[in-house]
Every structure is written in structure tokens, then in C-alpha cells.
Design an enzyme around this catalytic site. Structure first.
Site, PDB file in Angstrom:
ATOM      1  N   ARG A   1       0.813  -1.225   0.000  1.00 28.07           N
ATOM      2  CA  ARG A   1       0.000   0.000   0.000  1.00 28.07           C
ATOM      3  C   ARG A   1       0.846   1.275   0.000  1.00 28.07           C
ATOM      4  O   ARG A   1       0.322   2.364  -0.163  1.00 28.07           O
ATOM      5  CB  ARG A   1      -0.958  -0.022   1.201  1.00 28.07           C
ATOM      6  CG  ARG A   1      -2.056  -1.071   1.054  1.00 28.07           C
ATOM      7  CD  ARG A   1      -2.767  -1.387   2.370  1.00 28.07           C
ATOM      8  NE  ARG A   1      -2.056  -2.387   3.176  1.00 28.07           N
ATOM      9  CZ  ARG A   1      -2.501  -2.892   4.328  1.00 28.07           C
ATOM     10  NH1 ARG A   1      -3.659  -2.486   4.820  1.00 28.07           N
ATOM     11  NH2 ARG A   1      -1.794  -3.799   4.988  1.00 28.07           N
TER      12      ARG A   1
ATOM     13  N   GLU B   1      -9.776 -10.998  10.507  1.00 29.67           N
ATOM     14  CA  GLU B   1      -9.173  -9.942   9.701  1.00 29.67           C
ATOM     15  C   GLU B   1     -10.241  -9.207   8.897  1.00 29.67           C
ATOM     16  O   GLU B   1     -11.272  -9.784   8.541  1.00 29.67           O
ATOM     17  CB  GLU B   1      -8.137 -10.545   8.753  1.00 29.67           C
ATOM     18  CG  GLU B   1      -6.889 -11.031   9.454  1.00 29.67           C
ATOM     19  CD  GLU B   1      -6.242  -9.939  10.283  1.00 29.67           C
ATOM     20  OE1 GLU B   1      -5.950  -8.859   9.755  1.00 29.67           O
ATOM     21  OE2 GLU B   1      -6.036 -10.156  11.494  1.00 29.67           O
TER      22      GLU B   1
ATOM     23  N   LYS C   1      32.353  26.338   3.352  1.00 30.02           N
ATOM     24  CA  LYS C   1      32.575  24.883   3.323  1.00 30.02           C
ATOM     25  C   LYS C   1      33.954  24.612   3.916  1.00 30.02           C
ATOM     26  O   LYS C   1      34.932  25.230   3.491  1.00 30.02           O
ATOM     27  CB  LYS C   1      32.485  24.385   1.866  1.00 30.02           C
ATOM     28  CG  LYS C   1      32.418  22.884   1.719  1.00 30.02           C
ATOM     29  CD  LYS C   1      33.741  22.169   1.611  1.00 30.02           C
ATOM     30  CE  LYS C   1      34.510  22.428   0.349  1.00 30.02           C
ATOM     31  NZ  LYS C   1      35.754  21.626   0.248  1.00 30.02           N
TER      32      LYS C   1
HETATM   33  C1  UD1 Z   1      -2.065  -6.848  11.072  1.00 27.36           C
HETATM   34  C2  UD1 Z   1      -2.950  -7.842  11.822  1.00 27.36           C
HETATM   35  C3  UD1 Z   1      -4.255  -7.141  12.191  1.00 27.36           C
HETATM   36  C4  UD1 Z   1      -3.967  -5.928  13.024  1.00 27.36           C
HETATM   37  C5  UD1 Z   1      -2.969  -5.004  12.324  1.00 27.36           C
HETATM   38  C6  UD1 Z   1      -2.506  -3.931  13.294  1.00 27.36           C
HETATM   39  C7  UD1 Z   1      -2.489 -10.102  10.965  1.00 27.36           C
HETATM   40  C8  UD1 Z   1      -2.917 -11.185  10.068  1.00 27.36           C
HETATM   41  N1  UD1 Z   1      -3.217  -9.001  10.966  1.00 27.36           N
HETATM   42  O1  UD1 Z   1      -2.758  -6.490   9.867  1.00 27.36           O
HETATM   43  O2  UD1 Z   1      -5.088  -8.040  12.914  1.00 27.36           O
HETATM   44  O3  UD1 Z   1      -5.159  -5.224  13.317  1.00 27.36           O
HETATM   45  O4  UD1 Z   1      -1.798  -5.721  11.910  1.00 27.36           O
HETATM   46  O5  UD1 Z   1      -1.710  -2.971  12.668  1.00 27.36           O
HETATM   47  O6  UD1 Z   1      -1.508 -10.279  11.682  1.00 27.36           O
HETATM   48  N2  UD1 Z   1       4.836  -8.895   7.990  1.00 27.36           N
HETATM   49  C9  UD1 Z   1       5.897  -9.771   7.871  1.00 27.36           C
HETATM   50  N3  UD1 Z   1       5.783 -10.832   7.035  1.00 27.36           N
HETATM   51  C10 UD1 Z   1       4.647 -11.090   6.331  1.00 27.36           C
HETATM   52  C11 UD1 Z   1       3.556 -10.205   6.479  1.00 27.36           C
HETATM   53  C12 UD1 Z   1       3.687  -9.121   7.309  1.00 27.36           C
HETATM   54  O7  UD1 Z   1       6.940  -9.582   8.500  1.00 27.36           O
HETATM   55  O8  UD1 Z   1       4.620 -12.104   5.607  1.00 27.36           O
HETATM   56  C13 UD1 Z   1       4.984  -7.724   8.873  1.00 27.36           C
HETATM   57  C14 UD1 Z   1       4.851  -6.409   8.139  1.00 27.36           C
HETATM   58  O9  UD1 Z   1       6.124  -5.933   7.737  1.00 27.36           O
HETATM   59  C15 UD1 Z   1       4.215  -5.501   9.190  1.00 27.36           C
HETATM   60  C16 UD1 Z   1       3.468  -6.446  10.087  1.00 27.36           C
HETATM   61  O10 UD1 Z   1       3.938  -7.743   9.818  1.00 27.36           O
HETATM   62  O11 UD1 Z   1       5.192  -4.809   9.943  1.00 27.36           O
HETATM   63  C17 UD1 Z   1       1.961  -6.397   9.861  1.00 27.36           C
HETATM   64  O12 UD1 Z   1       1.684  -6.715   8.525  1.00 27.36           O
HETATM   65  P1  UD1 Z   1       0.589  -5.950   7.697  1.00 27.36           P
HETATM   66  O13 UD1 Z   1       0.515  -6.548   6.346  1.00 27.36           O
HETATM   67  O14 UD1 Z   1       0.759  -4.505   7.798  1.00 27.36           O
HETATM   68  O15 UD1 Z   1      -0.715  -6.412   8.518  1.00 27.36           O
HETATM   69  P2  UD1 Z   1      -2.088  -5.677   8.634  1.00 27.36           P
HETATM   70  O16 UD1 Z   1      -2.887  -5.939   7.438  1.00 27.36           O
HETATM   71  O17 UD1 Z   1      -1.891  -4.260   9.018  1.00 27.36           O
HETATM   72 CA    CA Z   2      -0.145  -2.908   9.209  1.00 25.14          CA
END
Ligand code: UD1
Ligand code: CA
Length: 465
Positions: A15, A156, A352
Site C-alpha cells: 500500500r 481480519e 565549506k
Molecule cells: C495486522 C494484523 C491485524 C492488526 C494489524 C494492526 C495479521 C494477520 N493481521 O494487519 O489483525 O489489526 O496488523 O496494525 O496479523 N509482515 C511480515 N511478514 C509477512 C507479512 C507481514 O513480516 O509475511 C509484517 C509487516 O512488515 C508488518 C506487520 O507484519 O510490519 C503487519 O503486517 P501488515 O501486512 O501490515 O498487517 P495488517 O494488514 O496491518
Molecule cells: Ca499494518
């Protein structure tokens, strides 16, 4: 009890809509500090035994942001938050203790909240504690589904029924787990959901079904749990962080005329009774002393400023300023400039690699590069130190009390001795001994009455055109 932390920071950040594959979402900076670093700084005061950051997309950049205070593991393919936690198993699996999991994209979390969450987990003897917030607009977050006040599962956004979408209590993405139990259940995760990912949030229902003790802990300030998924949210988080820093400074005795247009990094300091005027930046480990007036329209980076200076509309990077100087408006200093006490550098000057002595003045329109200027020196308007021959740089010196006449060009390397004097308009390419005057320009000749003759000739030319 052992305390571990896992920071999830491998996600692509779709995003953010970036074209670059080397930049992870969590390394987008706020006031020069990568987002993930804020999470790490909030964890630091909690005295964790081990911190593991999971990196993946743009991972080299994330790694460099955290590696001095965290172990790093790789998640080569981003298959979801549950899968990301699994990557920490070589380090943490089977260990007794509790594990706090944070997302690298929630930079507003404070150590106060994280520490309250840990205490709540411990005092309630929970197996899992989920940090939640109650939001008027819960769109985008996982919802906490409860039955008779007890957590059942997290659903989710993408998998919500319309009824579940109305739930206002959301998952902040921060949890404290019993470490050994967490790694056992992670193995049972499946990607059966709208995103086809291994959701960490599915572990919650497993804990509940197994009869483990699962509770929520609600954050007092809902801003803290804001996740940054796009650049609009990034700007909102940045604004909150900026205001936190500005407020703390104001409460410590710094005047900030317009906090909305003042950008001070978390690793910079500003002393009491300094007035920061609008549209001012103080960034990257800068140290500003007390009693200064900084701004308006001033940019300071990696610099040290003493006390009681007046700095108006300046751009200063890698400089060291003493006390009681007056700088600007419109002065630029870069790359190792030292300006000593009581000096004055006025409008439209660039320095500088300059050491500029105590009480010396350079009032207008000069470029000084690669030189040591003594004390009580006067650099006349429009002077230049020509330090570059197109290939090499050379240095010059100007002794104490020297007077550099307006429009002087010092062709480096050249030395002007103490109390030396250069006549206005001179091009100096030989040393000027102490107390001598150098005049290096064509001698003037006056032609009597010739101004009128010249004018008459010019008028003739015009009429005969
Ligand atoms: C996630 C939570 C959601 C919560 C929200 C809060 C899950 C499935 N969902 O959603 O319930 O309300 O955070 O902000 O956990 N990441 C990895 N590896 C991956 C995917 C993600 O390291 O394969 C890391 C991302 O870098 C990020 C974090 O996990 O820092 C959260 O991932 P993101 O995709 O932003 O999750 P949300 O959709 O925001
Ligand atoms: Ca997030």
C-alpha cells in the site's frame, strides 16, 4: 521470567505504492529515523533478554536500521504474519519465558504502554495478552471477537462478515505470548483465508480452544496503535511523533512558536530558553544549547550549536557553532564548518570546511572554502576563496585581525598574515606578510572630460541608426 521480543518487519508494504524493491515499508523514515527503529526504541527500556527482527522485502535496509540492537532473521517469502514469527524459531523455539510481538509498522507505541502490557500479562498469569484499541473507524484492522466478554478469536478485515465489521475493538498487532506455547501452535497454522496467508491472529483461536488464558489489554491513547500501511498514514504518524517531541521540549523550557512547522528529530537536543521560530528543522543528532533564537526558516543537520546565538534563515549541515554568533539571513554552511564565539556571518554567504575565528565578520555575499580564518578578521562583501582548480582542492589561511577588502579573490593556496590587508578588488595569489597591504589590480587612469565626449558619441550613434 525471560522476556523476548519479535518485531515483524518483512512485509512488502504494497500500500506504500513504491517502485523500489530495496526499500521496505518499515524503513520509511519519520524525522530521519526508520519507522521500525521507533518500535525498537520503545522496547529498549523494557530490558528484553533477546530481540529478534524478522526482515524480508527490502531486508538489507531494514537490517541496517536494527542490527545494532536486535538479532535479525530472514523471511524470504512473505507468507503472512504467522509465517514471519516462525522464522524466529531457530532462536526462540522451546525457550521458557514470555514473548512480546510487535509490528514494525506501529511507530507510535510507547515504552510505557508496552511495559504496562507486560505487567498485565504477568500479574494475570495469562498465556496470551492482546493489546487492543477501541476505534470509531476500525476499518483495516483485525477485529477482536468476544463472547460473554471473553476473547474467542481475531477476524481480519478481509474475512469479516458485515456484523463482525461493526466490532470497534481492534487488534493493535502487539501481543504477549507464552513463548513455548506460541511456537507449538504456529506449526498448526494453515493459510485458509481471503489473503491465503499464515495469519498470526489464527493462533489466538487455537489458544482459546485449548483452554489457555487469553485476555485483552486496552491502550489508553488509541493513537499509539496506529499502523502505517500507506503514505497518508505515514504523514499522520509523523505529525503525532513531531508533536510529542515538540511538547516534551516545550515542557522542558524551549519556546516553539509554531509546533506545526517545527521538525526536531528524536535524537536531537535543544536547551532551555532557546526560541525555535516557524519552519525550522533540527535533525540527525544535532545539539542546540540554550538561549538561542533559531529560525524562522532554518535547517540544521548533524550540527552542534552553543548558547545565545541568533540564527535566521540558515542552512547548516555538519557545523559547529560557538556562542553569541549572529548568522544569516540566508547563510549556508556545510561539511565541517566551525564558527567561533561572537562571529557574524550575514546574508548570502556560503562556507565549506572553514574555521572562522572569534569575533570575525563576513557580512555579505561571499564564498569561503577550505580555509582557516583567524580572530577579529573582516571579510569584505563579495570575497571568494578560490579553492578548486578543477582537479584538486587547496587551503588558505587568514591571520588574526586581517582585513580582506570587498571583492577580493584569494587563489588558494595562499596565506594572509596577521593584520594583513588586501585592497578591494584584488586577486591574491601570493602570500601577504603580516601587517602588509596587498593591492593586486590594474592601476586606475582618469581621462579628463572624456565622460561627456563618450556620451555625445553614443548619442550620435543612436540617432544615425
Ligand atoms: C495486522 C494484523 C491485524 C492488526 C494489524 C494492526 C495479521 C494477520 N493481521 O494487519 O489483525 O489489526 O496488523 O496494525 O496479523 N509482515 C511480515 N511478514 C509477512 C507479512 C507481514 O513480516 O509475511 C509484517 C509487516 O512488515 C508488518 C506487520 O507484519 O510490519 C503487519 O503486517 P501488515 O501486512 O501490515 O498487517 P495488517 O494488514 O496491518
Ligand atoms: Ca499494518
Amino acid at each position: 521470567m525471560n522476556k523476548f521480543a519479535i518485531i515483524l518487519a518483512a512485509g512488502k508494504g504494497t500500500r506504500m505504492k513504491s517502485l523500489r524493491s530495496d526499500v521496505s515499508k518499515v524503513s520509511f523514515p519519520i524525522l530521519g529515523r526508520p519507522m521500525v527503529r521507533y518500535v525498537l526504541e520503545a522496547l529498549k527500556p523494557l530490558g528484553m533478554d533477546e530481540i529478534v527482527t524478522v526482515v524480508g522485502f527490502g531486508g538489507e535496509m531494514t537490517k541496517s536500521a536494527v542490527e545494532n540492537s536486535s538479532e535479525v532473521v530472514w523471511q524470504k517469502e512473505q507468507k503472512g504474519t504467522g509465517h514471519a514469527v516462525m522464522m524466529a524459531s531457530p532462536i526462540l523455539e522451546g525457550k521458557e519465558g514470555m514473548t512480546i510481538i510487535c509490528c514494525g509498522d506501529t511507530p507510535l507505541l510507547t515504552d510505557k504502554t508496552l511495559s504496562a502490557l507486560l505487567s498485565s500479562h504477568e500479574t494475570n498469569h495469562n498465556d496470551l495478552t492482546i493489546l487492543t484499541s477501541i476505534l470509531d473507524h476500525p476499518q483495516g484492522y483485525g477485529r477482536i471477537v468476544k463472547k460473554h466478554g471473553r476473547v474467542e478469536r481475531i477476524v481480519e478485515q478481509k474475512d469479516c462478515t458485515p456484523k463482525e465489521a461493526e466490532i470497534k475493538e481492534v487488534n493493535a498487532g502487539v501481543y504477549v505470548f507464552d513463548n513455548a506455547e506460541l511456537f507449538k501452535d504456529l506449526k498448526k497454522l494453515t493459510p485458509n483465508n481471503a489473503a491465503g496467508e499464515y495469519y498470526l491472529t489464527d493462533v489466538i483461536a487455537m489458544f482459546v480452544e485449548a483452554g489457555k488464558k487469553v485476555s485483552t489489554f486496552s491502550v489508553a491513547d488509541v493513537n499509539e496503535t496506529m499502523g502505517v500501511n500507506d503514505r497518508y498514514q505515514l504523514s499522520k504518524a509523523a505529525k503525532i511523533i513531531r508533536h510529542r517531541i515538540n511538547k516534551a521540549l516545550m515542557l522542558s523550557g524551549v519556546s516553539i512558536e509554531d509546533p506545526d512547522t517545527t521538525y526536531i528529530s528524536p535524537n536531537s537536543v535543544v536547551g532551555q530558553d532557546t526560541i525555535v521560530r516557524p519552519n525550522t528543522y533540527i535533525l540527525d543528532h544535532s545539539k542546540v544549547g540554550s538561549g538561542n533564537v533559531i529560525g524562522p526558516n532554518t535547517y540544521i543537520e548533524r550540527s552542534e550549536i552553543g548558547d545565545d546565538n541568533i540564527i535566521d534563515s540558515c542552512h547548516l549541515t555538519d557545523v559547529k557553532i560557538g556562542n553569541k554568533t549572529t548568522l544569516g539571513p540566508y547563510f549556508r554552511a556545510r561539511k565541517n564548518v566551525v564558527i567561533k564565539d561572537g562571529a557574524h556571518v550575514g546574508n548570502f554567504n556560503e562556507f565549506k570546511n572553514i574555521e572562522f575565528g572569534e569575533g570575525s565578520k563576513c557580512a555579505h555575499l561571499s564564498y569561503l572554502g577550505d580555509a582557516t580564518i583567524g580572530k577579529e578578521v573582516n571579510i569584505g562583501c563579495g570575497s571568494i576563496i578560490a579553492n578548486y582548480d578543477g582537479v584538486n582542492k587547496f587551503s588558505s589561511t587568514v591571520g588574526d585581525h586581517a582585513f580582506i577588502g570587498s571583492g577580493t579573490i584569494l587563489v588558494s593556496p595562499v596565506n594572509v598574515g596577521e593584520n594583513g590587508f588586501t585592497a578591494a578588488g584584488s586577486t591574491i595569489n601570493h602570500d601577504v606578510p603580516a601587517h602588509d597591504m596587498a593591492i593586486a589590480r590594474a592601476r586606475q587612469e582618469n581621462k579628463e572630460g572624456y565622460a561627456d565626449v563618450f556620451h555625445a558619441k553614443a548619442m550620435d550613434k543612436k540617432e544615425n541608426k
